[in-house]
Enzyme design. Sequence first.
Site, mmCIF file in Angstrom:
data_model
loop_
_atom_site.group_PDB
_atom_site.id
_atom_site.type_symbol
_atom_site.label_atom_id
_atom_site.label_comp_id
_atom_site.label_asym_id
_atom_site.label_seq_id
_atom_site.Cartn_x
_atom_site.Cartn_y
_atom_site.Cartn_z
ATOM 1 N N ASP A 104 1.013 -1.305 0.184
ATOM 2 C CA ASP A 104 0.013 0.109 -0.104
ATOM 3 C C ASP A 104 0.921 1.367 -0.259
ATOM 4 O O ASP A 104 1.109 2.004 0.895
ATOM 5 C CB ASP A 104 -0.814 -0.069 1.331
ATOM 6 C CG ASP A 104 -2.143 0.833 1.128
ATOM 7 O OD1 ASP A 104 -2.144 1.369 0.079
ATOM 8 O OD2 ASP A 104 -3.086 0.954 1.908
ATOM 9 N N HIS A 120 -8.284 0.613 7.035
ATOM 10 C CA HIS A 120 -8.511 1.866 6.539
ATOM 11 C C HIS A 120 -9.761 2.236 7.093
ATOM 12 O O HIS A 120 -10.669 1.406 7.412
ATOM 13 C CB HIS A 120 -8.573 2.013 5.040
ATOM 14 C CG HIS A 120 -7.229 1.712 4.466
ATOM 15 N ND1 HIS A 120 -6.822 1.041 3.228
ATOM 16 C CD2 HIS A 120 -5.861 1.782 4.977
ATOM 17 C CE1 HIS A 120 -5.683 0.912 2.914
ATOM 18 N NE2 HIS A 120 -5.168 1.329 4.337
ATOM 19 N N ASN A 147 4.301 4.864 4.473
ATOM 20 C CA ASN A 147 4.833 3.723 3.455
ATOM 21 C C ASN A 147 5.349 4.361 2.383
ATOM 22 O O ASN A 147 4.761 4.500 1.483
ATOM 23 C CB ASN A 147 3.521 2.840 3.158
ATOM 24 C CG ASN A 147 3.286 1.832 4.228
ATOM 25 O OD1 ASN A 147 3.575 1.715 5.324
ATOM 26 N ND2 ASN A 147 2.327 0.992 3.786
ATOM 27 N N PRO A 175 -2.875 7.454 14.694
ATOM 28 C CA PRO A 175 -4.254 7.205 14.785
ATOM 29 C C PRO A 175 -4.221 6.015 15.884
ATOM 30 O O PRO A 175 -3.282 4.933 15.743
ATOM 31 C CB PRO A 175 -4.615 6.530 13.575
ATOM 32 C CG PRO A 175 -3.614 6.479 12.558
ATOM 33 C CD PRO A 175 -2.424 7.138 13.252
ATOM 34 N N SER A 219 -6.910 2.611 17.640
ATOM 35 C CA SER A 219 -7.657 1.768 17.191
ATOM 36 C C SER A 219 -9.121 2.198 17.478
ATOM 37 O O SER A 219 -9.215 2.989 18.597
ATOM 38 C CB SER A 219 -7.319 0.482 17.824
ATOM 39 O OG SER A 219 -7.269 0.585 19.150
ATOM 40 N N MET A 220 -10.071 1.707 17.167
ATOM 41 C CA MET A 220 -11.454 2.246 17.121
ATOM 42 C C MET A 220 -11.673 2.053 18.629
ATOM 43 O O MET A 220 -11.443 1.294 19.209
ATOM 44 C CB MET A 220 -12.483 1.182 16.571
ATOM 45 C CG MET A 220 -12.562 1.487 15.171
ATOM 46 S SD MET A 220 -13.679 -0.132 14.477
ATOM 47 C CE MET A 220 -12.979 -1.534 15.394
ATOM 48 N N HIS A 224 3.546 5.106 13.745
ATOM 49 C CA HIS A 224 2.528 5.431 12.953
ATOM 50 C C HIS A 224 1.161 5.072 13.536
ATOM 51 O O HIS A 224 0.191 5.367 12.882
ATOM 52 C CB HIS A 224 2.692 4.921 11.658
ATOM 53 C CG HIS A 224 2.083 3.638 11.657
ATOM 54 N ND1 HIS A 224 2.555 2.612 12.219
ATOM 55 C CD2 HIS A 224 1.592 2.686 10.428
ATOM 56 C CE1 HIS A 224 2.176 1.245 11.746
ATOM 57 N NE2 HIS A 224 1.416 1.835 10.930
ATOM 58 N N GLY A 264 -0.390 -0.109 16.431
ATOM 59 C CA GLY A 264 0.391 -1.442 16.152
ATOM 60 C C GLY A 264 -0.542 -2.735 16.555
ATOM 61 O O GLY A 264 -0.970 -2.812 17.734
#
Lengths: 138, 483
Positions: free
Chosen positions: B98, B206, B332, B380, B382-383, B406, B409
């Site tokens: 990606d 995403h 990336n 970011p 996680s939800m 980033h 993880g």
Amino acid sequence: MNSPSPAGFEELPHTADRALRVWAPDLAALFGEAARGMNALMGVKLAPQPRKTRVYGTQASDPESLLVAFLSELLYAIESERLAFDQFEIHLEEDRLQVDMSGAPIQSLTGFIKAVTFHHLSIQQKKGRCQVEIVFDV
Amino acid sequence: MPGLKDMRRISLYEWEIPRSFRPDMRGPVRIFATQELIEQVLNDKSLDQAVNATTLPGLVGAVVVMPDMHQGYGFPIGGVAATEYPQGVVSPGAVGYDICCGVRLLASRLDFTEAKGYLDPLADRLNRYCPSGVGQEGVVRVNFPELDRVLREGARWALRSGYATENDLARTEEGGCLEGADPQRVSERAKTRGREQIGSLGAGNHFIEVDVVETIFDPGTASVFGLQSGCLAVQIHCGSRGLGHQICTDYVQDFQSAVRRYGIELPDRELVCAPMDSPEGQAYLGAMRAGGNFAFANRQLLAHSVRRAFEETFAGKLKGWQLNQVYDISHNMAKIEVYSVAGKRVQVCVHRKGATRAFGPGAPGLAQEFQKTGQPVLVPGSMGTASWVLAGTEASMQVSWGSSCHGAGRTMSRARAKHDIRGDALRRELESQGIQVRAGSMSGLAEEAPAAYKDVDQVVEAVVAAGIARKVARLRPVAVIKG
């Protein structure tokens, strides 16, 4: 190589991506099982009709490269044509692969694979059986 | 596989696997993490993959690994490797499939307490206007000549087409356009996959997330970034879709023979590479940059759709709903950058895979407004958990190839997450916490459950304590749209 059935696949744990162990009595059967395993990871469900046939051929320096090329071809058909294949007649000869395959339009998918990787990809051929572990980027 | 006994502890948050660990290493591995975070990855192959990455020809200094590291394929997620330019190699597998996957952050001056009652229709509109899910088509469809313009111009194409503002581009890494992109190095297959997907989110990890700016740690920097306490912000996380996946697929396959031609021996075929000054290396760099430009344009179109959803939901009802860009940054990518190494200025190709550029104050290439603060570093979570806005530091330029973490993880496999967690139950749990959820599939939602990720606060504590980023603001999610 302890798996009971002569040919099959199973999902292996992977932190971020997906991985399969695939086994079969010979290399040609291994390619077919790998394709079926990849379809299973994505939850591919085919429409009953119309059936589509296609011939795929490629050349590469080793069986691992042929396997990645073949599975990548199937992924491309899934994403660009919404077409998946579930029956394969595989002919392998030295550095050449030819596959007569049939499939159908995709009715539904539950997941998607971005790519087939070469990560520690090594086809093991022992005592008349073949086995490989494949990591897919998702 | 390296264990704690093979590492030298440099500080509380910095560890090293020395070059002597394995004979084929060309440099050490430098890890930024707490002991607890390192122990979490000892059972996967992250550190083994980091050691493998040190074998890349032309490697300069250490391979750096971030605290959100986890096992990838070939190169670890959270890894950074610099190779000498132009004689060293570029490795498509060290960028990933990606290409230019990244995060865009938009911020409003709309107070959450006023907007709270509108979150349900807002989430519906975001879900409707931002196509997501497996193989989903995007908001625009372009012909092949127009796609080539997207690949050359990136977000500039979006500006010309009325989907962007000048301010958006000024607040995007490289102005949203990577120089040296060469559409002719992108296969017809890649273009066919990408042509119908511009302006789409995709699936997997995403997402689009509406957040509240919950805590501000540095008011001065937050003000420069455009963040206001208690107001809504939006994160967009996606990349170059099928176009990028196909570019990487094509070049990883092509480079299998290139390594033989150049006599390069590697411990993993996914790390295949070619010298940057070779025809193969130049071709990949041109194609990768084109894939990067596609990703910048893609996130720009999604930002346009997000703005449409905000306008339709809030215009005429509340004030301050307009969304201004904070930043857009890739995690990336391979980029040519200049660093001081042993007192000398050297040009290197910095491969970042699951690592964010984190340039500090005064770094060349930063927009004027970030020259004093350092660039925004978007992390970011996680939800259901926090996300962070950090700022790059001068130390990151010296010790981590201008890079930081980033995200949170992953720590749990997707198969186990699907087995252990029910998507519908997770959705109810998130909604009970006041988080609106729109998801294309419940199994996909389960795979991305917060329990499958590390604690993002711990990850951020590690990079901040190590000095490679500093805290600016913490965000709390209130709506999540997933493919």
